[in-house]
Scaffold this active site. Structure first.
Site, mmCIF file in Angstrom:
data_model
loop_
_atom_site.group_PDB
_atom_site.id
_atom_site.type_symbol
_atom_site.label_atom_id
_atom_site.label_comp_id
_atom_site.label_asym_id
_atom_site.label_seq_id
_atom_site.Cartn_x
_atom_site.Cartn_y
_atom_site.Cartn_z
ATOM 1 N N ASN A 7 0.936 -1.171 0.087
ATOM 2 C CA ASN A 7 -0.012 0.106 -0.082
ATOM 3 C C ASN A 7 0.846 1.167 0.002
ATOM 4 O O ASN A 7 1.765 1.551 1.036
ATOM 5 C CB ASN A 7 -0.927 0.017 1.193
ATOM 6 C CG ASN A 7 -2.071 1.218 1.214
ATOM 7 O OD1 ASN A 7 -2.070 1.965 0.471
ATOM 8 N ND2 ASN A 7 -2.719 1.168 2.194
ATOM 9 N N ARG A 67 -2.481 -2.208 -3.515
ATOM 10 C CA ARG A 67 -3.726 -1.511 -3.369
ATOM 11 C C ARG A 67 -3.671 -0.379 -4.354
ATOM 12 O O ARG A 67 -2.579 0.560 -4.394
ATOM 13 C CB ARG A 67 -3.700 -1.149 -2.115
ATOM 14 C CG ARG A 67 -5.024 -0.228 -1.633
ATOM 15 C CD ARG A 67 -5.102 0.483 -0.208
ATOM 16 N NE ARG A 67 -6.406 1.251 -0.134
ATOM 17 C CZ ARG A 67 -6.153 2.514 0.500
ATOM 18 N NH1 ARG A 67 -5.169 3.192 0.783
ATOM 19 N NH2 ARG A 67 -7.340 3.074 0.509
ATOM 20 N N HIS A 156 -13.091 2.497 -0.005
ATOM 21 C CA HIS A 156 -13.199 1.217 1.193
ATOM 22 C C HIS A 156 -13.728 0.095 0.630
ATOM 23 O O HIS A 156 -14.036 -0.889 1.317
ATOM 24 C CB HIS A 156 -13.903 1.672 2.428
ATOM 25 C CG HIS A 156 -13.133 2.965 3.159
ATOM 26 N ND1 HIS A 156 -14.149 3.714 3.608
ATOM 27 C CD2 HIS A 156 -11.974 3.310 3.273
ATOM 28 C CE1 HIS A 156 -13.252 4.724 4.047
ATOM 29 N NE2 HIS A 156 -11.949 4.584 4.077
ATOM 30 N N ARG A 217 -11.775 15.028 7.558
ATOM 31 C CA ARG A 217 -12.658 15.331 6.277
ATOM 32 C C ARG A 217 -13.992 15.540 6.658
ATOM 33 O O ARG A 217 -14.739 14.996 7.640
ATOM 34 C CB ARG A 217 -12.688 14.048 5.386
ATOM 35 C CG ARG A 217 -11.448 13.933 4.606
ATOM 36 C CD ARG A 217 -11.473 13.097 3.457
ATOM 37 N NE ARG A 217 -10.285 12.169 3.562
ATOM 38 C CZ ARG A 217 -10.260 10.914 3.351
ATOM 39 N NH1 ARG A 217 -11.264 10.157 3.133
ATOM 40 N NH2 ARG A 217 -9.212 10.210 3.503
ATOM 41 N N GLU A 358 -7.900 -5.495 5.483
ATOM 42 C CA GLU A 358 -7.799 -5.252 4.015
ATOM 43 C C GLU A 358 -6.838 -5.963 3.209
ATOM 44 O O GLU A 358 -6.733 -6.506 2.010
ATOM 45 C CB GLU A 358 -7.850 -3.708 3.828
ATOM 46 C CG GLU A 358 -8.943 -2.845 4.164
ATOM 47 C CD GLU A 358 -8.801 -1.483 4.229
ATOM 48 O OE1 GLU A 358 -8.355 -1.176 5.350
ATOM 49 O OE2 GLU A 358 -9.100 -0.542 3.447
#
Ligand code: ADP
Length: 373
Positions: A7, A67, A156, A217, A358
């Site tokens: 990642n 990823r 996601h 955010r 993940e």
């Protein structure tokens, strides 16, 4: 079979070697890449160091799973990487100007360093490729969609896919017959309506700024806010962009992007922290209610990621708001225990806590692509 899951961020590289049978074999995190202060000079340098570690530990990897944040409309499933795929990921850069170039740096460095093993790209957006147009189109001029790809993509996806599958396993029912809402509540947060294993709506949009209240955010705001802060607030577009991404959410409302701080401050009577929690819960419960309507029935609500896995308070507050759907928590199960568990009172929709993984999901999808090849 062991998969090296990579990642790559703009200044970081997270590497995990995952064996589907034996779990985590190795974890390495490189940070401050390319910055003064001791990090690797660039992504190839980080990968070179990683290979040294693999050699020293005598770990051989059979494949690399990367990823990739944005697959746009071009990539709706994981894919074996070749030159065309690299060009295709490059073509999505306008949709994810920060993330995709970093992901590509990781891909290029790893393909150079490990040319003899297959590399697979697993996209954060791909799980949501099944959204119907009613859910993914915005009511903006048609040309914005046709010429600039303006639509909801969602993110996601790897996490929502993983926890949905685990939820079905925990419930002992086929995923194909379940209607689920999965809530990934980490620093970034999104909620997803999963109908028979297929994503039919999700709260993030063209980018990851839409939907829930997140660490820094804003989640949903009326676009008028942007024009207002430029025209009346004297900010530049870049400043508003930065503020909505970096100093909004929990941080904007309560001064900290860490839910533990917010909970502690709220418990001590801090008004800003109390409000931040209220806004987060209000928004999340609203999305779950909306998605229950979209699904037509709610079999289970699944909580995952840092806040979803660890905040009994957020789960309780959200579930209290969902009584209209028959949702009822088992308080002791919600407050105690750890890891995968069922926390509903027994009637109504199941409520599950499922720690996301993940990397495991990326490894699984990587091997699936190789099996099909
Ligand atoms: P990321 O999206 O960066 O992977 P995580 O999934 O680790 O983030 O989630 C981070 C969030 O989880 C933070 O807001 C953090 O405060 C929250 N969190 C972690 N542990 C707890 C806890 N015990 N109680 C409440 N919130 C927690």
């Amino acid at each position: 079979m062991k998969v090296l899951v990579l990642n790559a961020g703009s200044s970081s590289l997270k590497a995990e070697v995952v064996g589907l049978a034996d779990g985590r074999v190795l974890t390495r995190l490189y940070e401050r890449i390319g910055e003064d202060g001791g990090g690797p000079a660039d992504h190839p340098a980080a990968v070179e160091d990683l290979l040294g570690v693999l050699r020293a530990e005598q770990i051989n990897v059979d494949a690399v799973g990367h990823r990739v944040v944005h697959g746009g409309e071009a990539f709706t499933a994981p894919v074996l990487i070749d030159d065309d795929v690299v060009a295709g990921i490059e073509a999505q850069v306008p949709l994810a100007p920060l993330h995709n170039p970093a992901n590509l740096a990781g891909i290029r460095a790893a393909m150079t360093a490990l040319p003899d093993v297959p590399h697979v790209a697993v996209f954060d957006t791909a799980f949501h490729a099944t959204l119907p147009p009613a859910a993914y189109r915005y009511a903006v001029p048609q040309a914005w969609y046709e010429q600039h790809g303006v639509r909801r993509y969602g993110f996601h996806g790897t996490s929502h896919a993983y926890v949905a599958r685990r939820a079905a396993e925990m419930l002992g029912r086929p995923l194909a017959e379940l209607k689920l809402v999965t809530a990934h509540l980490g620093n970034g947060a999104s909620v997803c309506a999963v109908d028979g294993g297929i994503s039919v709506d999700t709260s993030m949009g063209l980018g990851p700024l839409a939907g829930l209240v997140m660490g820094t955010r804003s989640g949903d705001v009326d676009p008028t806010v942007v024009f207002h802060m430029v025209n009346e607030g004297g900010m530049t577009l870049d400043e508003v962009d930065h503020a909505l991404n970096r100093s909004s959410g929990l941080k904007g409302l309560a001064g900290s992007n860490d839910m533990r701080d917010v909970e502690e401050a709220a418990a001590a009577g801090d008004e800003a922290a109390t409000l931040a929690l209220d806004v987060l819960v209000h928004r999340l419960a609203g999305y779950v209610g909306a998605y229950a309507t979209t699904l037509g029935r709610l079999d289970a609500l699944v909580f995952t990621a840092g806040i979803g896995e660890h905040s009994a308070l957020v789960r309780r507050r959200v579930c209290e708001r969902l009584g209209v759907l028959g949702v009822g928590l088992h308080d002791a199960a919600n407050d105690g225990g750890a890891g995968e568990r069922r926390i509903d009172a027994g009637s109504g929709p199941a409520i599950l806590v499922v720690p996301t993984d993940e990397e495991h999901e990326i490894a699984r999808q990587t091997l699936e692509v190789l099996d099909e090849a």
